[in-house]
Design a protein around this motif. Structure first.
Motif, short mmCIF file in Angstrom:
data_model
loop_
_atom_site.label_atom_id
_atom_site.label_comp_id
_atom_site.label_asym_id
_atom_site.label_seq_id
_atom_site.Cartn_x
_atom_site.Cartn_y
_atom_site.Cartn_z
N ALA A 99 5.29 8.86 -3.76
CA ALA A 99 4.58 8.30 -4.92
C ALA A 99 3.13 8.77 -4.91
O ALA A 99 2.42 8.61 -3.92
CB ALA A 99 4.63 6.78 -4.89
N ALA A 119 -0.77 8.66 -6.03
CA ALA A 119 -1.70 7.59 -6.39
C ALA A 119 -2.08 7.63 -7.87
O ALA A 119 -2.24 6.59 -8.51
CB ALA A 119 -2.95 7.68 -5.52
N TYR A 163 4.02 1.12 -12.02
CA TYR A 163 4.36 2.46 -11.56
C TYR A 163 5.73 2.82 -12.12
O TYR A 163 6.65 2.00 -12.13
CB TYR A 163 4.37 2.51 -10.03
CG TYR A 163 4.88 3.83 -9.47
CD1 TYR A 163 4.13 4.99 -9.58
CD2 TYR A 163 6.12 3.92 -8.84
CE1 TYR A 163 4.59 6.20 -9.08
CE2 TYR A 163 6.58 5.11 -8.32
CZ TYR A 163 5.82 6.26 -8.45
OH TYR A 163 6.28 7.45 -7.95
N LEU A 220 6.27 2.02 -1.55
CA LEU A 220 5.18 1.16 -1.10
C LEU A 220 5.65 0.39 0.13
O LEU A 220 6.85 0.17 0.32
CB LEU A 220 4.77 0.18 -2.20
CG LEU A 220 4.14 0.74 -3.47
CD1 LEU A 220 4.08 -0.34 -4.55
CD2 LEU A 220 2.74 1.28 -3.19
N LYS A 229 0.84 -1.18 0.00
CA LYS A 229 0.00 0.00 0.00
C LYS A 229 0.88 1.24 0.00
O LYS A 229 2.08 1.16 0.30
CB LYS A 229 -0.95 0.02 1.20
CG LYS A 229 -0.24 0.12 2.54
CD LYS A 229 -1.19 0.01 3.73
CE LYS A 229 -2.12 1.19 3.88
NZ LYS A 229 -1.43 2.39 4.42
N LEU A 230 0.28 2.38 -0.33
CA LEU A 230 1.00 3.63 -0.22
C LEU A 230 1.18 4.00 1.24
O LEU A 230 0.27 3.81 2.06
CB LEU A 230 0.23 4.74 -0.94
CG LEU A 230 0.21 4.67 -2.47
CD1 LEU A 230 -0.77 5.68 -3.03
CD2 LEU A 230 1.60 4.90 -3.04
#
Length: 431
Positions: free
Chosen positions: A220, A222, A273, A297, A207-208
């Motif tokens: 980063a 979304a 990404y 992440l 997850k971020l």
């Protein structure tokens, strides 16, 4: 057989919807009595059914044949790709490896996977497997599914054309691809060869990270994550489905392509990404910040503020701190660090850390800049900013000791003299 990309949808963890044939997605219900176009409805679930809504991950697939349709599984002979991290003593020594040797002709992505280190296990649902790959052939007549964890692919050389059940990801060096646990896929090599790194995450989904005092922007974003649109193939023949389950590879006959999902909707899907879009944070006054500011992440653990695994990068950036030792300082961490170099030169090492190579510094093992880097940085003019360009290094950092595999410790490409790069550090004390 080659599926082509039909484009991407933007965002991280969104509720996506995509159909390759108009009208294939049902309206108002997930599993109607009869799905349009004679398709089967199937749910792919990546979290507990009762997980909180914000953490619940699942996608509905509308496919030509259900995933249950294949032959019986048979155990395959164990190769260089596994989760055997050993049970004997794990060395605290600083370790580094040259890039993998060039494989013989005809090695595809799956056969080219080589396990370097890891911790935990799929059975315990914690930890990671860390692998390299070196391949020079497309995957023909077979597909792969990892039931043990999600896979993060980090290309170092050569592009990857990744065909998945939910669509196509085209990934090049300095990009990453994340393939959810259980998703079936096939990899081809547009450039004829490819090398890179793989993190196999047994724990909570990537997850971020929360941004905290950084605010609402940075690191980063979304919107820079891309998820594929639906693309399918309806092909029959004598094929193989390879599944990794509890650390072992299994093979089953399958008489059709499993990439036959005509439409899907949900938030459990592959994504890519571009690391070059990472918005680097840093100090503009003094001191070198902790590497957590380079976090892309992470996989959370059961301990708040501590990850199962972090994925950080060291990208092009400007060092503006004055009267500061600008490279990473000498350090010993509770966490364990596995590093790779995708491109260029890493600013904490003068030589020996080549693109495609890797290093491992385990819990409380002292490390940092080598002797040449220390001497150079100690006399650098910090009145001027230092522009670090044309580089990309990566790090998989874990809360548990990363255990190197026996094959990695015995490998001919391991640098046995790596600890010597610190032996030139001089005594400067003038009490």
């Amino acid at each position: 057989m080659t599926l082509q990309s039909t484009g991407y949808q933007t965002g991280f963890g969104n509720e996506f919807a995509s159909e390759a044939i108009p009208g294939a997605l049902p309206i108002g219900r997930n599993s109607p009595q009869q799905v349009a176009h004679g398709l089967y409805a199937e749910q792919l679930t990546g979290s507990a059914f009762t997980a909180p809504r914000h953490a619940n991950r699942r996608s509905w697939l509308y496919r030509i044949r259900p995933a249950a349709l294949h032959g019986k599984f048979e155990l395959l002979e164990q190769g260089a790709f596994h989760n055997d991290f050993g049970s004997g003593p794990a060395t605290p020594e600083k370790l580094r490896w040259n890039p993998l040797p060039t494989p013989p002709a005809g090695v595809d992505f799956l056969d080219g996977l080589y396990t370097v280190a890891g911790n935990g296990s799929p059975e315990a649902a914690v930890g990671v497997g860390i692998h390299l790959y070196a391949a020079n052939a497309d995957m023909h007549g077979r597909w792969f599914c990892n039931a043990d964890g999600e896979l993060m692919l980090v290309p170092q050389s050569g592009r990857l054309h990744i065909e998945t059940e939910l669509g196509v990801l085209d990934v090049e060096p300095q990009e990453i691809a994340v393939l959810p646990r259980g998703v079936r896929f096939r990899v081809s090599l547009p450039d004829g060869q490819a090398t890179g790194y793989v993190c196999e995450n047994f724990g909570a989904l990537f997850k971020l990270p929360d941004l905290g005092p950084i605010g609402s922007n940075g690191l980063a974003n979304a919107r820079d994550f891309l998820t594929p649109n639906a693309a399918y193939e309806d092909v029959e023949g004598n094929f193989s489905l390879i599944t990794k389950f509890q650390g072992h590879l299994w093979r089953a006959d399958i008489d059709h392509s499993p990439l036959d999902v005509v439409a899907w909707h949900g938030n459990y899907a592959p994504y890519k990404y571009d690391l070059r879009r990472f918005n680097v944070m840093g100090s503009i006054s003094y001191d070198h910040p902790d590497p957590s500011i380079f976090l892309v992440l992470h996989s959370p653990s059961d301990t708040p503020g501590t990850s199962n695994v972090d994925f950080a990068i060291f990208a092009p950036r400007v060092l503006a701190m004055q009267d500061t030792f600008r490279p990473p300082w000498f350090h010993r961490n509770i966490a364990s660090e596995f590093m790779g170099l995708v491109r260029g030169v890493y600013d904490a090492k003068a030589d020996g850390f080549a693109p495609g190579g890797c290093s491992l510094h385990n819990c409380m093992t002292g490390h940092g800049p080598d002797a040449a880097t220390f001497e150079k940085a100690s006399v650098a003019d910090t009145r001027k900013p230092d522009y670090i360009t044309d580089t990309m290094a990566i790090m998989f950092e874990t809360r548990a000791v990363i255990r190197p595999t026996a094959q990695a410790m015995d490998a001919v490409h391991r640098q046995l003299d790596y600890p010597d790069c610190w032996m030139g550090l001089k005594k400067h004390f003038v009490g």
